[in-house]
Design a protein around this motif. Structure first.
Motif, PDB file in Angstrom:
ATOM      1  N   ALA C 111       0.751  -1.110  -0.202  1.00 22.32           N
ATOM      2  CA  ALA C 111       0.076   0.163  -0.423  1.00 22.32           C
ATOM      3  C   ALA C 111       1.119   1.551  -0.335  1.00 22.32           C
ATOM      4  O   ALA C 111       0.960   1.926  -0.576  1.00 22.32           O
ATOM      5  CB  ALA C 111      -0.964   0.089   1.390  1.00 22.32           C
ATOM      6  N   ALA C 112       2.130   0.802   0.552  1.00 16.18           N
ATOM      7  CA  ALA C 112       3.231   2.428   0.716  1.00 16.18           C
ATOM      8  C   ALA C 112       3.511   2.509  -1.072  1.00 16.18           C
ATOM      9  O   ALA C 112       4.068   3.602  -1.022  1.00 16.18           O
ATOM     10  CB  ALA C 112       4.041   2.070   1.339  1.00 16.18           C
ATOM     11  N   SER C 114       1.342   2.052  -3.461  1.00 23.26           N
ATOM     12  CA  SER C 114       0.642   2.126  -4.626  1.00 23.26           C
ATOM     13  C   SER C 114      -0.783   2.747  -3.872  1.00 23.26           C
ATOM     14  O   SER C 114      -0.845   2.858  -2.925  1.00 23.26           O
ATOM     15  CB  SER C 114      -0.255   0.729  -4.878  1.00 23.26           C
ATOM     16  OG  SER C 114      -1.352   0.541  -5.634  1.00 23.26           O
ATOM     17  N   GLY C 115      -0.928   3.540  -4.943  1.00 15.43           N
ATOM     18  CA  GLY C 115      -2.258   4.407  -4.469  1.00 15.43           C
ATOM     19  C   GLY C 115      -3.633   3.421  -4.633  1.00 15.43           C
ATOM     20  O   GLY C 115      -5.369   4.335  -4.461  1.00 15.43           O
ATOM     21  N   GLY C 153      -4.625  -0.218   0.447  1.00 16.07           N
ATOM     22  CA  GLY C 153      -3.931   0.512  -0.803  1.00 16.07           C
ATOM     23  C   GLY C 153      -4.425   1.881  -0.007  1.00 16.07           C
ATOM     24  O   GLY C 153      -3.960   3.130  -0.550  1.00 16.07           O
ATOM     25  N   ILE C 156      -3.498   4.237   3.784  1.00 16.41           N
ATOM     26  CA  ILE C 156      -1.825   4.050   3.532  1.00 16.41           C
ATOM     27  C   ILE C 156      -1.552   5.193   2.328  1.00 16.41           C
ATOM     28  O   ILE C 156      -1.433   4.752   1.307  1.00 16.41           O
ATOM     29  CB  ILE C 156      -1.022   2.733   3.763  1.00 16.41           C
ATOM     30  CG1 ILE C 156      -2.303   1.810   5.048  1.00 16.41           C
ATOM     31  CG2 ILE C 156       0.722   3.024   3.892  1.00 16.41           C
ATOM     32  CD1 ILE C 156      -0.966   1.070   5.403  1.00 16.41           C
ATOM     33  N   PRO C 157      -0.807   6.053   2.549  1.00 15.16           N
ATOM     34  CA  PRO C 157      -0.296   6.985   1.356  1.00 15.16           C
ATOM     35  C   PRO C 157       0.648   6.760   0.758  1.00 15.16           C
ATOM     36  O   PRO C 157       1.779   5.622   1.423  1.00 15.16           O
ATOM     37  CB  PRO C 157       0.212   8.654   1.998  1.00 15.16           C
ATOM     38  CG  PRO C 157       0.473   7.506   3.667  1.00 15.16           C
ATOM     39  CD  PRO C 157      -0.333   7.037   3.837  1.00 15.16           C
ATOM     40  N   PRO C 158       1.120   6.079  -0.798  1.00 12.52           N
ATOM     41  CA  PRO C 158       0.222   7.615  -1.279  1.00 12.52           C
ATOM     42  C   PRO C 158      -1.317   7.300  -1.748  1.00 12.52           C
ATOM     43  O   PRO C 158      -1.260   5.407  -1.833  1.00 12.52           O
ATOM     44  CB  PRO C 158       0.456   7.537  -2.258  1.00 12.52           C
ATOM     45  CG  PRO C 158       1.604   6.296  -3.073  1.00 12.52           C
ATOM     46  CD  PRO C 158       1.612   6.065  -1.415  1.00 12.52           C
ATOM     47  N   SER C 159      -2.359   7.419  -2.078  1.00 10.96           N
ATOM     48  CA  SER C 159      -3.981   6.788  -1.895  1.00 10.96           C
ATOM     49  C   SER C 159      -4.491   8.163  -2.931  1.00 10.96           C
ATOM     50  O   SER C 159      -4.600   9.129  -2.796  1.00 10.96           O
ATOM     51  CB  SER C 159      -3.894   7.051  -1.250  1.00 10.96           C
ATOM     52  OG  SER C 159      -5.657   6.995  -0.279  1.00 10.96           O
TER      53      SER C 159
HETATM   54 NA    NA Z   1      -1.429   3.359  -0.679  1.00 13.03          NA
END
Ligand code: NA
Ligand code: NA
Lengths: 305, 169, 434
Positions: C111-112, C114-115, C153, C156-159
């Motif tokens: 998740a860190a 991929s948005g 995803g 957690i940023p990016p989002s």
């Molecule tokens: Na993310």
């Protein structure tokens, strides 16, 4: 009563709503005693993204829509002249220039629709992170976001590297250092939150501006009553275009004010002799573009000659 | 007649998938070249034009094969409780409906390709005509639609479908 | 019929078609197309069908979907995923449900990078499902973990979810990203707790593995080093400004392919097959997204959101009451709509109401995004569940929906905690930005 569907790909809070959608609705519903109204479909409800808005009007998904020729510049080679550096002096509004050139030079770029407004944005400025731009030399090797090919050539003429990137990714690009800056109007500082990540702004060089249109489906217009047509004609053109351009400038001025007020920012106002260096570097780009699209007449009409 | 049609259709499905696979590998290579080039101050000119147009081929190149492999997701909660006859009818209806959807999509995209030609729509940096990719898209979904139609006819003539029920819960 | 009645009829018909196992995409195409035809004419329906299919299939952000699928497929063919799971098994395998826990943590890590929740569920699904199967994990647990963990995803940023929310509600992207960090970690912990409870109640869901010696652990980690290093380099490349999160998908896929060739664990034929499989999964996922973009404008045209607003304003529910009703509406809408389209449809209506009540819009953004995540896994239209189904075709959809239910409950609890303690969302943004 008839309701025109106005497609807006932006948020309902965007400048376009008050300056164009509401204004159009107020004018035509007053003139027709509520027989004709305009309703905004915001946030891309009728189809997302700025690029397809013209097509959606032609296809009848929306009756009216606004958009930027820059997203499909191949359709608007002559209209796009107004976006070029030094096409118009910075303090001169774009909408009268566009309207002057429209009948003889631009009308053929708007098939199957009736344009209701054409206008320009505030002038482009340098929106940079960790780089102060005072001369073209300061741009050497920097990565600058561009949208179209003529902007790319302008960036190359200034010695920087053009990076093609959608506007929505510019925030992240500036934040991580993927790009060093963007050339765009000050309204993007608030519209795309670039004020959070950029810290240096250079004003005063003539880097061109953006152009916008509002178009209406020709068949829908032709099907209106004479009274309704007259109501549209009364506000279309000069009045609606001016309302839009004025509102754009107000938004941009507020963004520049906010940028100046933030002590973490550097705002550079170029002196006339500094501006000249940019003008000299960019003149060949504009000349080449105008020649390539056979746009000398259009440019002359825009400049009021 | 029907076996010949089946053979031709299968070849078209494989050709579509071939185009899609090539396009996907092309996208990966383009991104890599662009990123590496940019690190040295020489990004690949028009890379976004190339990758987004190739993406169209990736998405629709795999459509017919996806359908052939039964890859279109459905809610399989109740199929076990349906009588075989109903499951056959559903299979035929699904194929006919899908066929109508894909053929309509193909027709709609062909119409809008005409519009792209009229408006001279091209990608922003490289100036590649958008209509090329709309024609390609239309061709790929028409193949998908015809493949579904053929399968519906095969099911009707055979009086049974190749329906497989999901594993027992 | 009034537009609202047409919309409700459309939703009813959608449910019936889905129950008759008409493919999800076909059902949404049919109802959306006919609905737009009824409300706005055939030209509009045809226009939307052509423009949405072409626009989404050439969208510069969605292109991450085939790229991350390919990355997952190649990681799987080359044995990189297997070695990653062998390492995880060596370290946490002796704990009940340890691999499921490792998968959730992997989802948090991805998740860190991929948005998008779709990309997270796809990649993690490709990498982890067959591996957990190999170690006899119950498919309900493994698919549930991936479908739910994938939703991290957008928290957690990016989002992408926060970016869309920020632009529609005029809030700061940076503040929203920071606001998502603690809730993201909280939700991840709640998922871990859920796995622990599930395996306590039913030990067979995540069987205990043999214990391993220290040197076995080290060896397993060494074997998995290539994929770990590649992933860290990709994350580093984003934050170091070498490439954008979208390009990271292409870089990740390219790096895994090159590493496969370099270590002779991949040949051209395998690459070709992996790519061919990737376009099939892509077609399945993209067709649902395109169908959702035909279905959503139908609901927009029906003025349902305005109808909801009028009901809401006339009820006078107070701050918490309004907040809860709005989140309930999101849960109901989220059952049917694709998440981002739902934001675009509803935020312009809810944001003014919420902001008039003095509710903090950053906090509201976190609550909305979490509720959106619940919609991604709730029936009947749970995009993440469909994604997992597309990478685990043998597991019945019903089973996956059963598998995600405990995690849905965990999300509901997290939502309640975040409503009760706004500081969990607001602490970081207030500390780190002025
Ligand atoms: Na993310
Ligand atoms: Na759902």
């Amino acid at each position: 009563a008839q309701e025109l569907k106005f497609a807006n790909f932006s948020a309902p809070t965007h400048t376009i709503t008050a300056a164009v959608v509401d204004k159009l609705n107020d004018s035509v519903s007053a003139a027709t005693n509520g027989e004709l109204t305009v309703r905004g479909y915001h946030g891309g409800e009728l189809g997302s993204g700025p690029a397809d808005q013209y097509v959606r009007v032609v296809q009848g998904v929306a009756d009216v829509a606004w958009g930027l020729p820059g997203y499909t510049s191949s359709q608007f080679p002559k209209t796009m002249i107004i976006e070029m550096p030094d096409a118009l002096p910075l303090d001169q509004p774009a909408y009268p220039a566009l309207l002057r050139a429209f009948d003889d030079n631009l009308a053929s770029e708007f098939p199957a629709t009736k344009p209701l407004a054409l206008w320009g944005s505030e002038p482009n400025i340098f929106i940079m992170k960790s780089a102060e731009i005072r001369s073209p030399a300061d741009l050497a090797g920097l990565k600058i976001r561009v949208a179209g090919s003529s902007a790319g050539e302008a960036v190359e003429a200034l010695g920087a590297t053009p990076v093609q990137m959608p506007m929505t990714q510019v925030y992240n690009g500036l934040q991580t250092g993927l790009i060093d800056g963007a050339i765009s109007g000050a309204s993007t500082l608030s519209d795309f939150k670039l004020d959070e990540v950029a810290d240096s702004f250079t004003l005063g060089a003539n880097l061109g501006r953006l152009v916008f249109f509002v178009v209406m489906n020709q068949g829908v217009y032709d099907g209106l009553s004479d009274e309704a047509k007259a109501a549209i004609d009364a506000v279309a053109g000069e009045e609606l275009s001016k309302s839009a351009e004025d509102a754009w400038i107000v938004t941009a001025d507020a963004a520049v004010e906010a940028a100046r007020a933030d002590e973490n920012n550097v705002v550079i106002d170029l002196k006339p002799e500094e501006v000249a260096a940019f003008t000299d570097a960019l003149a060949p780009v504009t000349d080449a573009y105008v020649a390539a699209v056979d746009g000398a007449d259009a440019l002359a009409a825009m400049q009021g000659e | 007649m029907l076996p010949t049609l089946r053979m031709v259709t299968d070849r078209l499905i494989n050709l579509s998938a071939f185009l899609g696979t090539v396009a996907l590998i092309f996208v990966v290579a383009t991104v890599l070249f662009d990123v590496i080039g940019r690190a040295f101050g020489k990004p690949l000119y028009g890379s976004l034009d190339l990758t987004t147009m190739a993406f169209v081929v990736v998405v629709f190149g795999g459509m017919a094969l996806c359908d052939k492999r039964g890859g279109h997701i459905s809610v399989d909660l109740f199929e076990r409780h349906f009588p075989p006859r109903l499951n056959l009818i559903i299979d035929i209806v699904v194929d006919l409906l899908g066929s109508v959807i894909f053929l309509t999509m193909g027709y709609a995209v062909l119409k809008s390709a005409q519009l792209s030609v009229m408006l001279n729509l091209r990608t922003n940096l490289l100036g590649i005509p958008q209509a090329w990719f709309q024609w390609l898209l239309a061709g790929l979904v028409i193949v998908t639609g015809l493949a579904l139609l053929l399968r519906a006819i095969e099911f009707i003539l055979a009086g049974e479908s190749d329906h497989e029920e999901g594993p027992i819960e | 019929m009034s537009p609202v009645a047409i919309a409700l009829t459309g939703i009813g018909l959608l449910l019936i078609l889905l129950a008759l196992r008409i493919p999800v995409a076909f059902a949404m195409f049919l109802i959306g197309f006919v609905g737009i035809w009824a409300l706005n004419g055939l030209d509009a329906a045809m226009g939307l069908l052509s423009s949405e299919s072409f626009t989404l299939a050439s969208n510069s952000e969605l292109i991450v979907i085939p790229l991350f699928i390919l990355m997952g497929n190649v990681a799987s063919v080359t044995g990189m995923s297997r070695r990653l799971y062998e390492a995880a098994y060596a370290i946490v395998g002796q704990i009940r449900g340890g691999l499921a826990a490792a998968t959730v943590i992997g989802c948090g890590g991805f998740a860190a990078l991929s948005g998008s929740s779709v990309a997270s569920a796809l990649t993690m699904g490709k990498v982890s499902l067959s591996e957990m199967d190999r170690y006899d994990y119950d498919p309900r647990l493994s698919t549930g973990v991936v479908a739910a963990g994938g939703t991290l995803g957008i928290l957690i940023p990016p989002s992408t979810g926060f970016v869309i929310y920020a632009i529609l509600s005029e809030q700061s992207i940076g503040r929203l990203f920071l606001a998502g960090v603690i809730p993201g970690i909280l939700l991840l912990s709640m998922f871990l707790l859920t796995i622990w409870v599930l395996c306590l109640l039913r030990p067979a869901m995540g069987p205990r593995g043999p214990s391993t010696s220290g040197s076995e652990k080290v060896q397993a980690v060494m074997n998995a080093l290539p994929i770990i290093v590649l992933t860290l380099l990709t994350i580093g490349g984003i934050y170091g400004g070498l490439f954008s999160p979208v390009e990271a998908a292409g870089v990740g896929a390219g790096a895994v392919i090159l590493a496969g060739f370099a270590t002779r664990t991949l040949n051209f034929r395998q690459l070709w097959e992996a790519s061919r499989d990737s376009i099939v999964t892509t077609a399945s996922v993209m067709l649902i997204l395109i169908a959702a973009h035909i279905f959503n404008p139908f609901l927009a045209l029906s003025h349902i959101p305005d109808f909801v607003r009028e009901v809401l304003i006339s009820q006078n529910l107070g701050v918490i009451g309004t907040l809860i009703v709005i989140l309930l509406i999101y849960m109901v809408l989220g059952a049917f709509l694709e998440g981002f389209a739902m934001l675009v449809l509803t935020l312009p209506i809810f944001v003014p109401i919420v902001s008039a009540l003095g509710i903090d819009l950053i906090w509201f953004g976190v609550l909305v995004v979490l509720t959106l995540e619940m919609g991604l896994i709730s029936p009947p239209v749970g995009i993440n569940v469909f994604i997992v189904k597309s990478v685990a075709p043998k597991v019945p959809l019903g089973k996956i929906f059963v598998g995600v239910m405990p995690f849905w409950v965990a999300m509901l609890l997290t939502l309640a905690i975040l409503i009760a303690f706004p500081q969990l969302s607001l602490f970081l943004p207030s500390q780190m930005m002025q």
